[in-house]
Motif scaffolding. Structure first.
Motif, PDB file in Angstrom:
ATOM      1  N   ASP A  96      31.705  25.004 -13.033  1.00 28.99           N
ATOM      2  CA  ASP A  96      32.718  24.240 -12.127  1.00 28.99           C
ATOM      3  C   ASP A  96      32.926  23.140 -12.502  1.00 28.99           C
ATOM      4  O   ASP A  96      33.852  22.365 -11.928  1.00 28.99           O
ATOM      5  N   ALA A 119      37.364  25.035  -8.288  1.00 29.56           N
ATOM      6  CA  ALA A 119      36.197  24.803  -7.551  1.00 29.56           C
ATOM      7  C   ALA A 119      36.379  23.921  -6.628  1.00 29.56           C
ATOM      8  O   ALA A 119      35.836  23.631  -5.501  1.00 29.56           O
ATOM      9  N   SER A 167      31.981  28.072  -1.368  1.00 31.30           N
ATOM     10  CA  SER A 167      31.054  28.788  -2.438  1.00 31.30           C
ATOM     11  C   SER A 167      29.801  29.194  -2.028  1.00 31.30           C
ATOM     12  O   SER A 167      29.155  28.060  -1.610  1.00 31.30           O
ATOM     13  N   THR A 174      25.702  30.958  -3.045  1.00 31.14           N
ATOM     14  CA  THR A 174      24.879  31.356  -4.154  1.00 31.14           C
ATOM     15  C   THR A 174      23.606  32.011  -3.515  1.00 31.14           C
ATOM     16  O   THR A 174      23.266  31.117  -2.827  1.00 31.14           O
TER      17      THR A 174
END
Length: 288
Positions: A120, A155, A160, A162
């Protein structure tokens, strides 16, 4: 005297010769081949300098094995990442750490370097003579460099998340897991990370927590000496860490930041000292 008059007459005659569609295509193909240009490959410079700002193009250093921003920084010339996560540029400690020009994390920038996806990153900038006091900018140079992270456009403006996890059972149950949530916008930023493990991964450096404890933290427990081995062999831990960081840009000169860091770190150490005294007689004395 006589006068003469000359009259010039021009005739333009044009002829139209019919051509088939196939002939038209052949002439067009011939023209395209004549005008065809050679392939040109444009390669961006790895490092550019503008004034006191050094810019590293992330695409020139990244590889498929790089997972985090820290992996990327370790490849850039002049930049050194210490074992505790602190960053040095040309022998000087980084004084300020920015993401898109905003300081959300202060000295706890390990939360960013160890968790932002390397893919990113667009550009890593070093501000060599950075002056963090706005009234002195342009008047007096700063004493230490600063780092600014520019993200790729893809980005920005999105949430986002994870999650990574691993678990094993030889000989005891062991685990390593992490989850993160991030968002970077023009006027707001957020990084939230939770991690836990019992396989010797030290979470203290990521949130800038102390790795040793003295009487100022409680009873002043004396730990056994640490042997010169990797943490995965000697650090018998059960660790949980949580870091929640939020920034809001209120105006050009005002920002609001919220930082919450929590650490639970349980460590086991065993030690044994043995001293053997030998005398002239056969007797042997052992004290432990």
């Amino acid at each position: 005297m006589s006068a003469r008059l000359y009259i010039l007459v021009f005739f333009i005659i044009s002829f139209a010769v019919p051509m088939s569609a196939q002939q038209d295509d052949e002439r067009l193909d011939s023209l395209i081949r004549t005008l065809e240009l050679k392939e040109v490959v444009v390669t961006a410079k790895k490092i550019r300098q503008s004034g006191d700002t050094i810019s590293y193009a992330a695409s020139s250093y990244i590889s498929k094995n790089d997972k985090t921003l820290e992996d990327l920084l370790r490849k850039m010339p002049g930049i050194e990442v210490k074992s505790d996560g602190q960053i040095i540029y040309n022998g000087q400690w980084i004084n300020e750490f920015y993401i898109e020009g905003l300081d959300m994390l202060g000295s706890n920038y390990g939360v960013a370097t160890k968790n932002i996806d390397a893919h990113d990153i667009g550009t890593v900038q070093i501000l060599e003579d950075h002056q963090d006091v706005k009234m002195l900018q342009g008047v007096r140079r700063g004493a230490a460099p600063a780092m600014n992270i520019r993200l790729k456009q893809s980005a920005k403006g999105i949430w986002s998340s994870t999650f990574d996890g691993a678990i094993g059972s030889q000989p005891n149950i062991s685990w390593d897991a992490s989850a993160s949530l991030m968002n970077f916008r023009r006027n707001a930023q957020n990084i939230s990370v939770y991690k836990t493990n019992n396989i010797g991964i030290d979470l203290r450096t990521e949130i800038n927590a102390p790795s040793t404890y003295t009487s100022s933290y409680g009873t002043g427990i004396l730990y056994p000496e640490t042997p010169s081995l990797s943490n995965k062999y000697i650090y018998r831990n059960t660790s949980h860490s949580l870091s929640v960081n939020q920034l809001l840009k209120l105006s050009e000169d005002k920002t609001f930041t919220f930082n919450l860091n929590y650490l639970f770190d349980k460590e086991k150490r065993n030690s044994n000292d043995e001293t053997t005294y030998l005398s002239d007689s056969v007797a042997r004395y052992v004290f432990s």
